[in-house]
Design a protein around this motif. Structure first.
Motif: not given
Length: 358
Positions: A223-225, A233, A235-238, A269-270
């Motif tokens: 997971p990352g931003p 930012k 939210g977060e991704h899976d 990792n975005a």
């Protein structure tokens, strides 16, 4: 010494490869049928009607070979398939690119390892049920679009070398799918003539990429931003493998604005999102090139270019840059995706192609 009257047909248990074998036998060739076992038998689906890896597919191919009275073998390509196709699939997703495993399979397995096996059996030719044309001239072996534009598969075949084209037959080049099914029925291929086409990747029969990656390669999922183009930012991704360029749905962002994925940033990792217009671009760089109509691109050339299998060809100019090409489209294209193939056409002629780098 290879026998020019002997051909080995890659039989998947579907209507296309079955009719291919029937037509070649009728034309007087000494036909051998081979089904490639490419996925471990304990993981292959038992009954996947449209697929080419299931146990039922192997049995269908065997029945067709028996009906046609031709020799039939199941040959194990599991190790080669895992080393090339599966590992490439994993590695590309790990680097935030979107792979096309069918292109890799054609390059490394169907027209490389399979052709070697055909030659071991003394055959000059191998054949598949692909819809594409091969034209042999004094200078080069050429690849052209099939008669039926809806079934044309040249996009998946741009990696074929001159050697592979020399030893390959595509008997269905001039057929429409309705004609293929009609002929298969007339040949008495009862179980396969109306069999549905395979729509999914053969080693993911349920077409659930996230499930496959989670089960087999959880280490590449982190997971990352989710960031906007200014770096804010949202939210977060899976995990980057679960997203693709141009995606709008499933982002999970609590905002009334419509966001679209415009970049997958592997270094950070975005997932980078923006407006719909940010998904469009006019240029790209392609690598890992293969040329068919010419030995090498030495000067700019106007072409029709396809950036994905189902995309319409778009006007573009390609410029050679050392071992890569720069592609400049006449009009902006939506969702140019690193890892996917781009194929260049001059009318019906396949000029060549490569992988989208950026």
């Amino acid at each position: 010494m290879l026998d020019e009257n002997k051909v080995v047909v890659a039989m998947s248990g579907g209507v296309d490869s079955s009719l291919t074998a029937a037509l070649l036998k009728e034309q007087g060739y000494d036909v051998i049928g081979i089904t490639m076992q490419i996925w471990p038998s304990d993981e292959a689906p038992e009954d996947n009607e449209g697929g080419c890896c299931s146990l039922s597919a192997v049995n269908d191919a065997r029945r067709v070979a028996h009906k046609l009275d031709i020799p039939f073998y199941v040959v194990n390509f599991q190790d080669s398939f895992e080393e090339t196709v599966i590992n490439n699939f994993k590695n590309e997703y790990a680097q935030a690119r979107t792979p096309n495993p069918c292109v890799v399979c054609n390059k490394e397995i169907k027209f490389e390892a399979f052709l070697r096996k055909a030659k071991e059996l003394g055959a000059y030719y191998m054949a598949t049920g692909h819809y594409a044309k091969i034209e042999r001239t004094a200078e080069r072996n050429l690849l052209k679009r099939a008669t039926d534009p809806k079934k044309d598969q040249t996009y998946m075949l741009y990696n074929l070398t001159q050697e592979q084209l020399e030893h390959t037959l595509f008997p269905l080049a001039n057929y429409k799918k309705t004609k293929t099914r009609k002929l298969a029925k007339e040949y008495g291929l009862k179980r396969v003539y109306n069999k549905p086409d395979s729509q999914e990747i053969c080693f993911i029969p349920d077409d659930d990429y996230p499930r496959f990656l989670k089960e087999h390669y959880p280490d590449i999922i982190e997971p990352g931003p989710i960031l906007d183009l200014e770096g804010n930012k949202l939210g977060e991704h899976d995990g980057l493998p679960f997203y693709t360029i141009g995606q709008r749905k499933g982002l999970g962002l609590e905002t009334h604005k419509r966001w679209y994925v415009v970049e997958l940033d592997a270094d950070n990792n975005a997932v980078i999102v923006g407006d719909n217009e940010d998904v469009f671009a006019k240029e790209l760089i392609a690598k890992d090139l293969n040329w068919i109509a010419t030995a090498k691109l030495t000067e700019p050339k106007e072409v029709d270019a396809k950036i994905r299998y189902n995309a319409p060809a778009a006007k573009a100019t390609i410029y050679p840059i050392e071992d890569k090409v720069k592609v400049v489209f006449k009009e902006k294209q939506r969702a140019i995706t690193p890892g996917q193939s781009i194929v260049f056409y001059d009318g019906d002629l396949v000029v060549g192609g490569g992988l989208i780098k950026e």
